[in-house]
Write an enzyme that holds these catalytic residues in place. Structure first.
Site, PDB file in Angstrom:
ATOM      1  N   HIS A  15       0.925  -0.874   0.328  1.00 12.98           N
ATOM      2  CA  HIS A  15       0.279  -0.076  -0.215  1.00 12.98           C
ATOM      3  C   HIS A  15       1.213   1.298  -0.128  1.00 12.98           C
ATOM      4  O   HIS A  15       1.709   1.757   0.992  1.00 12.98           O
ATOM      5  CB  HIS A  15      -0.831   0.063   1.123  1.00 12.98           C
ATOM      6  CG  HIS A  15      -1.883  -0.904   1.306  1.00 12.98           C
ATOM      7  ND1 HIS A  15      -3.690  -0.735   1.130  1.00 12.98           N
ATOM      8  CD2 HIS A  15      -2.192  -2.460   0.661  1.00 12.98           C
ATOM      9  CE1 HIS A  15      -4.009  -1.246   0.877  1.00 12.98           C
ATOM     10  NE2 HIS A  15      -3.051  -3.048   0.438  1.00 12.98           N
TER      11      HIS A  15
ATOM     12  N   TYR B  74      -9.953   5.896   6.190  1.00 15.07           N
ATOM     13  CA  TYR B  74     -10.067   6.726   7.412  1.00 15.07           C
ATOM     14  C   TYR B  74     -11.024   7.519   7.451  1.00 15.07           C
ATOM     15  O   TYR B  74     -10.714   8.904   7.105  1.00 15.07           O
ATOM     16  CB  TYR B  74      -8.504   7.087   7.957  1.00 15.07           C
ATOM     17  CG  TYR B  74      -7.508   5.761   8.466  1.00 15.07           C
ATOM     18  CD1 TYR B  74      -6.738   5.334   7.313  1.00 15.07           C
ATOM     19  CD2 TYR B  74      -7.982   4.832   9.832  1.00 15.07           C
ATOM     20  CE1 TYR B  74      -6.061   4.288   7.791  1.00 15.07           C
ATOM     21  CE2 TYR B  74      -6.042   4.120  10.354  1.00 15.07           C
ATOM     22  CZ  TYR B  74      -5.531   3.597   9.199  1.00 15.07           C
ATOM     23  OH  TYR B  74      -4.429   2.883   9.131  1.00 15.07           O
TER      24      TYR B  74
ATOM     25  N   PRO C  88      -5.387   1.200  17.824  1.00 13.52           N
ATOM     26  CA  PRO C  88      -5.111   0.368  16.080  1.00 13.52           C
ATOM     27  C   PRO C  88      -5.763   1.729  15.750  1.00 13.52           C
ATOM     28  O   PRO C  88      -4.901   1.370  14.713  1.00 13.52           O
ATOM     29  CB  PRO C  88      -6.458  -0.594  16.252  1.00 13.52           C
ATOM     30  CG  PRO C  88      -7.128  -0.191  17.241  1.00 13.52           C
ATOM     31  CD  PRO C  88      -6.780   0.668  18.641  1.00 13.52           C
TER      32      PRO C  88
ATOM     33  N   LYS D  23       0.626   0.647  15.145  1.00  8.14           N
ATOM     34  CA  LYS D  23       1.062   0.921  15.364  1.00  8.14           C
ATOM     35  C   LYS D  23       1.601  -0.860  16.547  1.00  8.14           C
ATOM     36  O   LYS D  23       2.914  -1.323  16.519  1.00  8.14           O
ATOM     37  CB  LYS D  23       1.404   1.368  16.050  1.00  8.14           C
ATOM     38  CG  LYS D  23       2.326   2.232  15.576  1.00  8.14           C
ATOM     39  CD  LYS D  23       3.595   2.451  14.424  1.00  8.14           C
ATOM     40  CE  LYS D  23       3.637   3.469  13.551  1.00  8.14           C
ATOM     41  NZ  LYS D  23       3.585   3.027  12.219  1.00  8.14           N
TER      42      LYS D  23
ATOM     43  N   TYR E 164       3.569   6.422   9.852  1.00 12.04           N
ATOM     44  CA  TYR E 164       3.119   5.525   9.185  1.00 12.04           C
ATOM     45  C   TYR E 164       3.536   4.141   8.612  1.00 12.04           C
ATOM     46  O   TYR E 164       3.231   3.153  10.001  1.00 12.04           O
ATOM     47  CB  TYR E 164       1.487   5.825   8.550  1.00 12.04           C
ATOM     48  CG  TYR E 164       0.214   4.498   8.173  1.00 12.04           C
ATOM     49  CD1 TYR E 164      -1.060   5.301   9.254  1.00 12.04           C
ATOM     50  CD2 TYR E 164       0.533   4.233   7.287  1.00 12.04           C
ATOM     51  CE1 TYR E 164      -1.356   3.909   8.967  1.00 12.04           C
ATOM     52  CE2 TYR E 164      -0.319   3.172   7.661  1.00 12.04           C
ATOM     53  CZ  TYR E 164      -1.482   3.121   8.282  1.00 12.04           C
ATOM     54  OH  TYR E 164      -2.670   2.147   8.198  1.00 12.04           O
TER      55      TYR E 164
HETATM   56  P1  RFL Z   1      -1.120 -11.080  21.130  1.00 14.56           P
HETATM   57  O1  RFL Z   1      -0.581 -11.081  20.045  1.00 14.56           O
HETATM   58  O2  RFL Z   1      -1.591 -10.363  22.084  1.00 14.56           O
HETATM   59  O3  RFL Z   1      -0.173 -12.350  21.953  1.00 14.56           O
HETATM   60  C1  RFL Z   1      -0.282 -12.621  23.231  1.00 14.56           C
HETATM   61  C2  RFL Z   1      -0.096 -14.538  23.702  1.00 14.56           C
HETATM   62  O4  RFL Z   1      -0.009 -14.507  25.352  1.00 14.56           O
HETATM   63  C3  RFL Z   1      -0.909 -15.238  25.577  1.00 14.56           C
HETATM   64  N1  RFL Z   1      -0.805 -15.316  27.110  1.00 14.56           N
HETATM   65  C4  RFL Z   1      -0.776 -16.864  27.627  1.00 14.56           C
HETATM   66  N2  RFL Z   1       0.451 -17.454  27.375  1.00 14.56           N
HETATM   67  C5  RFL Z   1       0.755 -18.948  28.780  1.00 14.56           C
HETATM   68  N3  RFL Z   1       0.453 -17.949  29.564  1.00 14.56           N
HETATM   69  C6  RFL Z   1       0.031 -17.287  29.997  1.00 14.56           C
HETATM   70  N4  RFL Z   1      -0.756 -16.700  31.418  1.00 14.56           N
HETATM   71  C7  RFL Z   1      -0.543 -16.082  28.748  1.00 14.56           C
HETATM   72  N5  RFL Z   1      -0.990 -15.165  28.863  1.00 14.56           N
HETATM   73  C8  RFL Z   1      -1.511 -14.379  27.647  1.00 14.56           C
HETATM   74  C9  RFL Z   1      -2.318 -15.304  24.604  1.00 14.56           C
HETATM   75  O5  RFL Z   1      -2.578 -16.003  24.899  1.00 14.56           O
HETATM   76  C10 RFL Z   1      -1.565 -14.790  23.460  1.00 14.56           C
HETATM   77  O6  RFL Z   1      -1.842 -16.015  22.386  1.00 14.56           O
HETATM   78  O7  RFL Z   1       0.505 -10.047  21.320  1.00 14.56           O
HETATM   79  P2  RFL Z   1       1.944  -9.724  21.216  1.00 14.56           P
HETATM   80  O8  RFL Z   1       2.630 -10.848  20.504  1.00 14.56           O
HETATM   81  O9  RFL Z   1       3.128  -8.730  21.792  1.00 14.56           O
HETATM   82  O10 RFL Z   1       1.432  -8.966  19.174  1.00 14.56           O
HETATM   83  C11 RFL Z   1       0.546  -7.822  20.133  1.00 14.56           C
HETATM   84  C12 RFL Z   1       0.010  -7.219  18.796  1.00 14.56           C
HETATM   85  O11 RFL Z   1      -1.129  -8.597  18.854  1.00 14.56           O
HETATM   86  C13 RFL Z   1      -0.980  -5.855  19.235  1.00 14.56           C
HETATM   87  O12 RFL Z   1      -0.331  -5.079  19.222  1.00 14.56           O
HETATM   88  C14 RFL Z   1      -2.112  -6.174  17.730  1.00 14.56           C
HETATM   89  O13 RFL Z   1      -2.683  -6.812  17.499  1.00 14.56           O
HETATM   90  C15 RFL Z   1      -2.581  -4.440  17.762  1.00 14.56           C
HETATM   91  N6  RFL Z   1      -3.220  -4.316  16.119  1.00 14.56           N
HETATM   92  C16 RFL Z   1      -2.492  -3.688  15.296  1.00 14.56           C
HETATM   93  N7  RFL Z   1      -1.671  -2.710  15.494  1.00 14.56           N
HETATM   94  C17 RFL Z   1      -0.432  -3.163  13.615  1.00 14.56           C
HETATM   95  O14 RFL Z   1       0.785  -2.912  14.330  1.00 14.56           O
HETATM   96  N8  RFL Z   1      -1.054  -2.973  13.130  1.00 14.56           N
HETATM   97  C18 RFL Z   1      -2.610  -2.890  13.330  1.00 14.56           C
HETATM   98  O15 RFL Z   1      -2.701  -2.514  12.373  1.00 14.56           O
HETATM   99  C19 RFL Z   1      -3.384  -3.027  14.291  1.00 14.56           C
HETATM  100  N9  RFL Z   1      -4.390  -3.193  14.090  1.00 14.56           N
HETATM  101  C20 RFL Z   1      -4.532  -4.524  16.531  1.00 14.56           C
HETATM  102  C21 RFL Z   1      -5.324  -3.987  15.610  1.00 14.56           C
HETATM  103  C22 RFL Z   1      -5.244  -4.685  17.463  1.00 14.56           C
HETATM  104  C23 RFL Z   1      -6.411  -4.686  17.594  1.00 14.56           C
HETATM  105  N10 RFL Z   1      -7.027  -5.893  18.351  1.00 14.56           N
HETATM  106  C24 RFL Z   1      -7.956  -6.563  18.157  1.00 14.56           C
HETATM  107  C25 RFL Z   1      -6.458  -4.955  19.786  1.00 14.56           C
HETATM  108  C26 RFL Z   1      -6.916  -4.161  14.916  1.00 14.56           C
HETATM  109  C27 RFL Z   1      -7.113  -4.888  15.915  1.00 14.56           C
HETATM  110  C28 RFL Z   1      -8.968  -4.916  16.023  1.00 14.56           C
HETATM  111  C1  PHB Z   2      -7.068  -3.519  10.125  1.00 16.52           C
HETATM  112  O1  PHB Z   2      -6.894  -4.264   8.365  1.00 16.52           O
HETATM  113  O2  PHB Z   2      -7.343  -4.188  10.589  1.00 16.52           O
HETATM  114  C2  PHB Z   2      -6.488  -2.324  10.563  1.00 16.52           C
HETATM  115  C3  PHB Z   2      -5.790  -1.685   9.479  1.00 16.52           C
HETATM  116  C4  PHB Z   2      -5.409  -0.358   9.747  1.00 16.52           C
HETATM  117  C5  PHB Z   2      -5.675   0.297  11.422  1.00 16.52           C
HETATM  118  C6  PHB Z   2      -6.292  -0.622  12.278  1.00 16.52           C
HETATM  119  C7  PHB Z   2      -6.523  -2.090  11.546  1.00 16.52           C
HETATM  120  O3  PHB Z   2      -5.303   1.122  11.223  1.00 16.52           O
END
Ligand code: RFL
Ligand code: PHB
Length: 393
Positions: free
Chosen positions: A72, A203, A296, A300, A387
């Site tokens: 993108h 956005y 989100p 990041k 970004y």
């Molecule tokens: P995770 O992915 O939460 O993984 C943590 C893991 O630890 C496990 N766990 C345990 N395991 C053993 N014993 C325990 N006591 C435990 N407690 C927990 C959990 O089951 C899990 O498997 O953390 P990690 O690896 O630090 O990764 C972080 C990312 O997942 C998170 O920052 C992103 O998803 C945030 N995020 C986005 N980030 C981006 O860079 N670009 C995006 O576009 C973006 N969009 C988003 C997002 C997060 C979202 N949500 C749902 C929070 C969009 C959404 C909607």
């Molecule tokens: C996504 O595709 O899930 C997504 C993209 C951009 C964002 C957050 C989530 O800022």
């Protein structure tokens, strides 16, 4: 049971760290409380910055990202019934890759297992303790698996266990500072079997609330709607979701409605900013969401998690080579990027979400700020720089 690095959590941080350590000849065990299917299906991030994408490729786990991810070169900001493109390529020379976190997790799990990696699913860490050994304190993880309690002795423990894990709480409270902010809204995340009607992310700031148009493939759309905190997804029947998206994504004089199709997943995500300082105490280290959370809007969270473990794998490698310096500096180095991402994510969030608690004055400022970004190359350039990848100081 014994390993060099005990990793709690098989999210992107824990899995990539385990793979990077393996490439450097350092063994690790990953403990994950959920089953493999759950980890691979959890709907989350989509945007991978230039730097982490390059790191995944360099580590030999970027083939499918290159084949199936889409590059993108910009995003659209939509407000006041008009769209304004932010051209990343022209402004920064960089781009981002849209490749779902679910796919990164699948790729990393498959690769760790193919390399004989020790990933233990349905193994829940319950405590991190110090054990005296040869005059030094070594960390031990207690975990339960299949109803049995087991222990894992380690040289270092890295808590990659997300915001609700046990790692952060194992840092001594009197040595730790936390910083937190909540927002008066959440996101409703929608996954639909519908061809995206646009090629780039949109956005949209609308009086009715923020909306984000993203995608997962040529057949699957990923959409988000700003909703009040405490929203129950049951309040959002599918017809209401589509009608709201139509309204918030509207453009004057054009049909900008998203293509409709069966909705396969709906969930609510609260918005939160959170930082723990420091990210290390002795032989216990934090990485990813365990240490910091961003809303989100700036895309990041996943990127910060990957950046943390890239640093950490280098630092642990140096430590084993007799140089403790990089590990001593890990927290400070990581936190510089974390705070930049915190600011950018907060800024994008407050720029694009009409705040139900804000005054009409603040509402006007928000619109003026958006107009400035649409009109000023310098202002758009700052957004694009942050970004696509935060510039190193
Ligand atoms: P995770 O992915 O939460 O993984 C943590 C893991 O630890 C496990 N766990 C345990 N395991 C053993 N014993 C325990 N006591 C435990 N407690 C927990 C959990 O089951 C899990 O498997 O953390 P990690 O690896 O630090 O990764 C972080 C990312 O997942 C998170 O920052 C992103 O998803 C945030 N995020 C986005 N980030 C981006 O860079 N670009 C995006 O576009 C973006 N969009 C988003 C997002 C997060 C979202 N949500 C749902 C929070 C969009 C959404 C909607
Ligand atoms: C996504 O595709 O899930 C997504 C993209 C951009 C964002 C957050 C989530 O800022």
């Amino acid at each position: 049971m014994r390993t060099t690095v005990g990793i709690i959590g098989a999210g992107p941080a824990g899995l990539f760290l385990s793979h990077l350590l393996h490439l450097r000849g350092i063994d690790s065990v990953v403990l994950e409380r959920r089953d493999r299917g759950h980890c691979e299906a959890r709907q989350r991030a989509g945007v991978v910055e230039h730097g982490p994408a390059a790191a995944l490729r360099a580590a030999g786990v970027g083939d499918r990202l290159d084949r199936e991810g889409s590059v993108h070169e910009g995003i659209e900001l939509r407000f006041g019934g008009r769209g304004h493109r932010i051209d990343f390529r022209a402004l920064t020379g960089r781009d981002v890759v849209l490749y779902a976190q679910t796919e990164i997790v699948k790729d990393l799990i498959a690769r760790r297992l193919a390399d004989g990696g020790d990933l233990r699913f349905e193994a829940e860490a319950t405590a991190i303790e110090d054990v005296a050994e040869d005059g030094a304190a070594r960390p031990r993880i207690r975990f339960t698996r299949g109803g049995r309690e087991e222990v894992l002795d380690c040289e270092h423990v890295v808590a990659c266990d997300g915001f609700h894990g046990i790692g952060r709480a194992a840092l001594p409270a009197d040595r730790v500072r936390t910083f937190a902010k909540t927002y008066p809204f959440s996101w409703l995340g929608i996954l639909a079997d519908a061809a995206p009607a646009c090629e780039e992310l949109v956005y949209a700031r609308h009086e009715r609330g923020f909306a984000l148009y993203s995608m997962r493939s040529a057949e699957v759309s990923r959409l988000y709607l700003q909703v009040p905190n405490g929203t129950d997804p049951a309040e959002w029947p599918h017809e209401r979701i589509w009608a709201e998206l139509d309204a918030r994504l509207a453009v004057d004089g054009a049909d900008a409605r998203p293509n409709r199709g069966p909705i396969t997943d709906v969930g609510v995500t609260p918005m939160r900013s959170f930082v723990t300082e420091p990210m290390r105490h002795g032989r216990l280290l934090l990485a990813g969401d365990a240490a910091h959370i961003v809303p989100p809007t700036g895309a990041k969270g996943l990127n910060l998690a990957l950046h943390d473990v890239i640093l950490l794998s280098e630092a642990l490698h140096a430590w084993h080579g007799g140089d403790p310096g990089p590990l001593d500096r890990y927290s400070e180095t990581a936190l510089r990027r974390v705070w930049r991402a915190e600011h950018f994510s907060y800024w994008m969030t407050t720029l694009l979400h009409p705040d139900p608690e804000a005054s009409p004055f603040e509402d006007r400022l928000q619109l003026s700020h958006l107009e400035h970004i649409a009109a000023s190359r310098a202002a758009a350039g700052s957004l694009a720089e942050n970004y696509t990848g935060i510039p190193e100081p």
